[in-house]
Write a protein that holds these residues in place. Sequence first.
Motif, PDB file in Angstrom:
ATOM      1  N   ARG A  28       0.724  -1.280  -0.095  1.00  0.00           N
ATOM      2  CA  ARG A  28      -0.091  -0.234  -0.024  1.00  0.00           C
ATOM      3  C   ARG A  28       0.735   1.105   0.174  1.00  0.00           C
ATOM      4  O   ARG A  28       0.433   2.220  -0.598  1.00  0.00           O
ATOM      5  CB  ARG A  28      -0.904  -0.130   1.320  1.00  0.00           C
ATOM      6  CG  ARG A  28      -1.849  -1.077   1.257  1.00  0.00           C
ATOM      7  CD  ARG A  28      -3.240  -0.689   0.325  1.00  0.00           C
ATOM      8  NE  ARG A  28      -3.911   0.312   1.056  1.00  0.00           N
ATOM      9  CZ  ARG A  28      -4.486   1.192   0.038  1.00  0.00           C
ATOM     10  NH1 ARG A  28      -4.752   0.523  -1.027  1.00  0.00           N
ATOM     11  NH2 ARG A  28      -5.296   2.157   0.609  1.00  0.00           N
ATOM     12  N   SER A  29       2.127   1.200   0.551  1.00  0.00           N
ATOM     13  CA  SER A  29       2.816   2.369   0.572  1.00  0.00           C
ATOM     14  C   SER A  29       3.825   2.749  -0.437  1.00  0.00           C
ATOM     15  O   SER A  29       4.200   3.820  -0.808  1.00  0.00           O
ATOM     16  CB  SER A  29       3.734   2.232   1.889  1.00  0.00           C
ATOM     17  OG  SER A  29       4.674   1.254   1.807  1.00  0.00           O
ATOM     18  N   GLY A  30       3.797   1.535  -1.251  1.00  0.00           N
ATOM     19  CA  GLY A  30       4.634   1.708  -2.682  1.00  0.00           C
ATOM     20  C   GLY A  30       5.811   0.965  -2.636  1.00  0.00           C
ATOM     21  O   GLY A  30       6.558   1.068  -3.571  1.00  0.00           O
ATOM     22  N   LEU A  31       6.441   0.541  -1.597  1.00  0.00           N
ATOM     23  CA  LEU A  31       7.829   0.167  -1.419  1.00  0.00           C
ATOM     24  C   LEU A  31       7.874  -1.278  -1.874  1.00  0.00           C
ATOM     25  O   LEU A  31       9.000  -1.643  -2.160  1.00  0.00           O
ATOM     26  CB  LEU A  31       7.972   0.042   0.222  1.00  0.00           C
ATOM     27  CG  LEU A  31       8.113   1.162   0.960  1.00  0.00           C
ATOM     28  CD1 LEU A  31       8.682   0.916   2.490  1.00  0.00           C
ATOM     29  CD2 LEU A  31       8.947   1.982   0.252  1.00  0.00           C
ATOM     30  N   ALA A  32       6.646  -1.861  -2.375  1.00  0.00           N
ATOM     31  CA  ALA A  32       6.829  -3.258  -2.992  1.00  0.00           C
ATOM     32  C   ALA A  32       7.342  -2.844  -4.812  1.00  0.00           C
ATOM     33  O   ALA A  32       7.431  -3.909  -5.207  1.00  0.00           O
ATOM     34  CB  ALA A  32       5.562  -4.045  -2.923  1.00  0.00           C
ATOM     35  N   SER A  33       7.292  -1.780  -5.032  1.00  0.00           N
ATOM     36  CA  SER A  33       7.708  -1.472  -6.432  1.00  0.00           C
ATOM     37  C   SER A  33       9.300  -0.491  -6.437  1.00  0.00           C
ATOM     38  O   SER A  33       9.345   0.111  -5.458  1.00  0.00           O
ATOM     39  CB  SER A  33       6.759  -0.346  -7.062  1.00  0.00           C
ATOM     40  OG  SER A  33       6.958   0.259  -8.134  1.00  0.00           O
ATOM     41  N   ARG A  34       9.856  -1.141  -7.264  1.00  0.00           N
ATOM     42  CA  ARG A  34      11.417  -0.523  -7.337  1.00  0.00           C
ATOM     43  C   ARG A  34      11.282   0.939  -7.801  1.00  0.00           C
ATOM     44  O   ARG A  34      12.270   1.555  -7.709  1.00  0.00           O
ATOM     45  CB  ARG A  34      12.322  -1.434  -8.097  1.00  0.00           C
ATOM     46  CG  ARG A  34      12.045  -1.702  -9.385  1.00  0.00           C
ATOM     47  CD  ARG A  34      12.989  -2.357 -10.057  1.00  0.00           C
ATOM     48  NE  ARG A  34      12.514  -2.979 -11.619  1.00  0.00           N
ATOM     49  CZ  ARG A  34      13.007  -3.846 -12.330  1.00  0.00           C
ATOM     50  NH1 ARG A  34      14.253  -4.590 -11.918  1.00  0.00           N
ATOM     51  NH2 ARG A  34      12.729  -4.147 -13.278  1.00  0.00           N
ATOM     52  N   LYS A  35      10.306   1.185  -8.397  1.00  0.00           N
ATOM     53  CA  LYS A  35       9.933   2.536  -9.090  1.00  0.00           C
ATOM     54  C   LYS A  35      10.295   3.440  -7.820  1.00  0.00           C
ATOM     55  O   LYS A  35      10.719   4.742  -8.015  1.00  0.00           O
ATOM     56  CB  LYS A  35       8.913   2.676  -9.667  1.00  0.00           C
ATOM     57  CG  LYS A  35       8.593   4.122 -10.458  1.00  0.00           C
ATOM     58  CD  LYS A  35       7.446   4.049 -11.086  1.00  0.00           C
ATOM     59  CE  LYS A  35       7.176   5.401 -12.041  1.00  0.00           C
ATOM     60  NZ  LYS A  35       7.388   6.814 -11.487  1.00  0.00           N
TER      61      LYS A  35
END
Length: 161
Positions: A28-35
């Motif tokens: 949800r925080s976006g940390l699972a994306s390397r972008k």
Amino acid sequence: MEPLALSGTPKIIASLLIGFALGVLMARSGLASRKTFTDQFAFRDNTFAIVFLVSLTVGVPMFFFSAKYNLIKLDPHDYTVWGVVFGAMLTGIGLALCGHFPSTAIASAATGRLYSLWILFGMLMAFPILRWARPIVKDFVYSRPESFNPETWISKDVLLY
């Protein structure tokens, strides 16, 4: 009484629930994306810095009070300065090459990003490599002085190595 002593099925259930909750929070925080990482270092998006600082703000007092009230046992005397430096360098190299920490790579794989499978494969391959390199690294780490006086440590030891 042993602090937080769970065993058997309750331990597995608690581990799965905590891991699932942390994975959802990372996704949800976006940390699972390397972008998120690449945007942080290109100064386009500060999501990583915000999440990192919030986790420190929550985590440090949580560990402090958990140790103070004997819920957990922290023993920082088991660590050596050079062991921590070596581990931090490996983590930094992995982050630079992959754009993920180990925990965010697992969350990324769980969200269906196929490139994360290569990261997980690399993490699994690290175990036999580290088993082979451990005697060499151990000799290096334990042969270094442990005094951490910043004036002498930075000026002498860092410049020598």
